[in-house]
Design an enzyme around this catalytic site. Structure first.
Site, mmCIF file in Angstrom:
data_model
loop_
_atom_site.group_PDB
_atom_site.id
_atom_site.type_symbol
_atom_site.label_atom_id
_atom_site.label_comp_id
_atom_site.label_asym_id
_atom_site.label_seq_id
_atom_site.Cartn_x
_atom_site.Cartn_y
_atom_site.Cartn_z
ATOM 1 N N THR A 41 0.838 -1.189 0.000
ATOM 2 C CA THR A 41 0.000 0.000 0.000
ATOM 3 C C THR A 41 0.876 1.244 0.000
ATOM 4 O OG1 THR A 41 -1.642 -1.182 1.267
ATOM 5 C CG2 THR A 41 -1.688 1.224 1.427
ATOM 6 N N ARG B 84 -13.993 -7.433 -0.013
ATOM 7 C CA ARG B 84 -13.204 -7.099 1.180
ATOM 8 C C ARG B 84 -12.639 -5.669 1.064
ATOM 9 N NH1 ARG B 84 -7.623 -5.491 2.230
ATOM 10 N NH2 ARG B 84 -7.198 -6.035 4.377
ATOM 11 N N VAL B 85 -12.786 -4.910 2.122
ATOM 12 C CA VAL B 85 -12.229 -3.556 2.164
ATOM 13 C C VAL B 85 -11.255 -3.498 3.333
ATOM 14 C CG1 VAL B 85 -12.754 -1.117 2.560
ATOM 15 C CG2 VAL B 85 -14.264 -2.495 1.117
ATOM 16 N N GLY B 86 -10.080 -2.961 3.109
ATOM 17 C CA GLY B 86 -9.086 -2.861 4.184
ATOM 18 C C GLY B 86 -9.077 -1.491 4.826
ATOM 19 N N ASP B 87 -7.926 -1.126 5.374
ATOM 20 C CA ASP B 87 -7.808 0.138 6.111
ATOM 21 C C ASP B 87 -7.618 1.351 5.195
ATOM 22 O OD1 ASP B 87 -5.367 -1.032 5.351
ATOM 23 O OD2 ASP B 87 -4.245 0.147 6.801
ATOM 24 N N GLY C 177 0.026 -2.615 5.334
ATOM 25 C CA GLY C 177 0.154 -3.927 5.960
ATOM 26 C C GLY C 177 -1.231 -4.489 6.241
ATOM 27 N N HIS C 178 -1.329 -5.211 7.334
ATOM 28 C CA HIS C 178 -2.558 -5.935 7.648
ATOM 29 C C HIS C 178 -3.669 -4.969 8.079
ATOM 30 C CE1 HIS C 178 -4.267 -9.901 8.158
ATOM 31 N NE2 HIS C 178 -4.850 -9.476 9.256
ATOM 32 N N GLY C 179 -4.497 -4.575 7.103
ATOM 33 C CA GLY C 179 -5.418 -3.469 7.292
ATOM 34 C C GLY C 179 -6.420 -3.634 8.416
HETATM 35 N N1 GLY Z 1 -3.300 -2.124 4.161
HETATM 36 C C1 GLY Z 1 -3.912 -2.536 2.976
HETATM 37 C C2 GLY Z 1 -5.029 -3.446 3.170
HETATM 38 O O1 GLY Z 1 -5.159 -4.094 4.198
HETATM 39 O O2 GLY Z 1 -5.834 -3.542 2.276
#
Ligand code: GLY
Length: 363
Positions: A201, A229-232, A253-255
């Site tokens: 990202t 799916r939607v992340g951060d 990273g892990h959104g």
């Molecule tokens: N940080 C990007 C996502 O989790 O989609």
């Protein structure tokens, strides 16, 4: 969209007038707060780590400011570089598809001088530059966030072209991933196993000579994520937050974990309380690590800058430096009066061991 007019001459004059004359330049490094009265402006920070992309990202933002653009103009154009880069497998055109082979893109923008206003899009298909659509949501609607078909309709209404975003390379990787998912389906995998590439990202933060701040975040999200799916990245306060009085923060990273702690908002609030950007990034990372009893099985990176031009970047999990054998943080890039450079960030923990990685349930 260039909205402000300052001349090239004024741009450089402003560097000196705010105390960024050459003798002071070397003092601005990560984690070292500027002395009172010394301001490191303009300043561009990006989370981008692809070696061939990061310099063009920061240089583009710098050039837009030089030509009189606003911080948001600069951040948008810089993120467009990454979104349009076919070699970048994690953002925009050429990004990674979802489990059905479709790209669903997420992006957000925030602009300090526009009243800390914000715009975002999520699960946007077939548009190469989602951050520019997010900007239009901010500027041309009374809403903040458009998703899916609505976001696509809105983009087309504003003249964006619908295009296939899945490159041959991304399609092949997706097919290979699908073929290797299970031995109990009808697909036959090739010999080589799929291995996700690096990149990630993109967050771009821009602080101009006057002290105005903007930020943009864009991503294609997790490789082969679930449809929808939607992340951060498009979540204001998680993947991006700007307060023109304080600073700017963003996550990659892990959104999901960024969303759970409102990572970017938390970092900016910690800077408001007096932390440096690096301290604030560390604080947020520690909050996430604590939520996982000291053993997070994922990566998350937070980057931030403040109004004075201090900056920092912290990761939950670092990497092992080949030369020193020590744990170093995930890298990020900076562009100021001294030019473009990459810096290692800070890391709370070493990378996951093979055993830890293997213990994560496979999807
Ligand atoms: N940080 C990007 C996502 O989790 O989609």
């Amino acid at each position: 969209m260039i909205v402000k007019k300052i001349t090239r001459r004024n741009f450089f004059a402003s560097l000196v007038s705010v105390g960024v004359g050459l003798p002071l330049i070397g003092r601005f490094t990560q984690g070292q707060p500027t002395k009172k009265g010394n301001l490191n402006r303009p300043l561009i920070v990006t989370s981008k780590t692809n070696p061939d992309v990061k310099e063009s990202v920061t240089t583009t933002a710098w050039d837009v400011l030089k030509e009189g653009g606003s911080p948001l103009d600069a951040a948008e154009k810089a993120v467009n570089v990454s979104e349009l880069d076919l070699k970048d497998p994690t953002v925009g055109y050429g990004g990674s598809p979802n489990e059905e082979g479709d790209l669903q893109l997420d992006a957000s923008v925030m602009s300090g001088p526009d009243g800390n206003n914000a715009g975002a899009v999520a699960a946007l298909e077939n548009i190469k530059t989602p951050c520019s659509v997010a900007r239009l949501v901010m500027e041309r609607t009374d809403h903040l966030f458009l998703v899916g078909k609505g976001a696509l309709k809105f983009a087309k209404m504003h003249g964006f072209k619908e295009e296939n975003l899945l490159t041959e390379e991304a399609r092949k990787e997706w097919v290979e991933w699908k073929e290797n998912l299970s031995e109990r389906d009808y697909y036959l995998p090739p010999r080589k196993k799929y291995k996700p590439e690096g990149g990630g990202t993109i967050n771009v933060f821009v602080l101009d000579a006057k002290g105005d701040i903007a930020g943009v975040t864009s991503t294609s999200g997790h490789h082969f994520k679930l449809v929808g799916r939607v992340g951060d990245s498009p979540i204001i306060g998680a993947g991006l937050y700007v307060d023109n009085d304080i600073g700017d923060a963003g996550s990659s990273g892990h959104g999901a974990e960024s969303i759970k702690v409102c990572a970017s908002f938390l970092a900016v609030e910690k800077m408001r309380e007096g932390m440096t950007p690096l301290q604030a990034c560390r604080f947020v990372c520690q909050r996430v690590v604590d939520r996982h009893d000291g053993k997070p099985m994922f990566g998350l990176k937070i980057a931030a800058l403040n109004k004075a031009g201090d900056y920092g970047c912290g990761s939950i999990r670092g990497r092992i430096d080949k030369e020193s054998g020590k744990v170093v943080g995930r890298g990020f890039s900076v562009h100021d009066a001294k030019g473009h450079r990459s810096e290692p960030g800070d890391a709370l923990l070493p990378p996951m061991t093979k055993e830890e990685r293997d213990s994560i349930p496979r999807r």
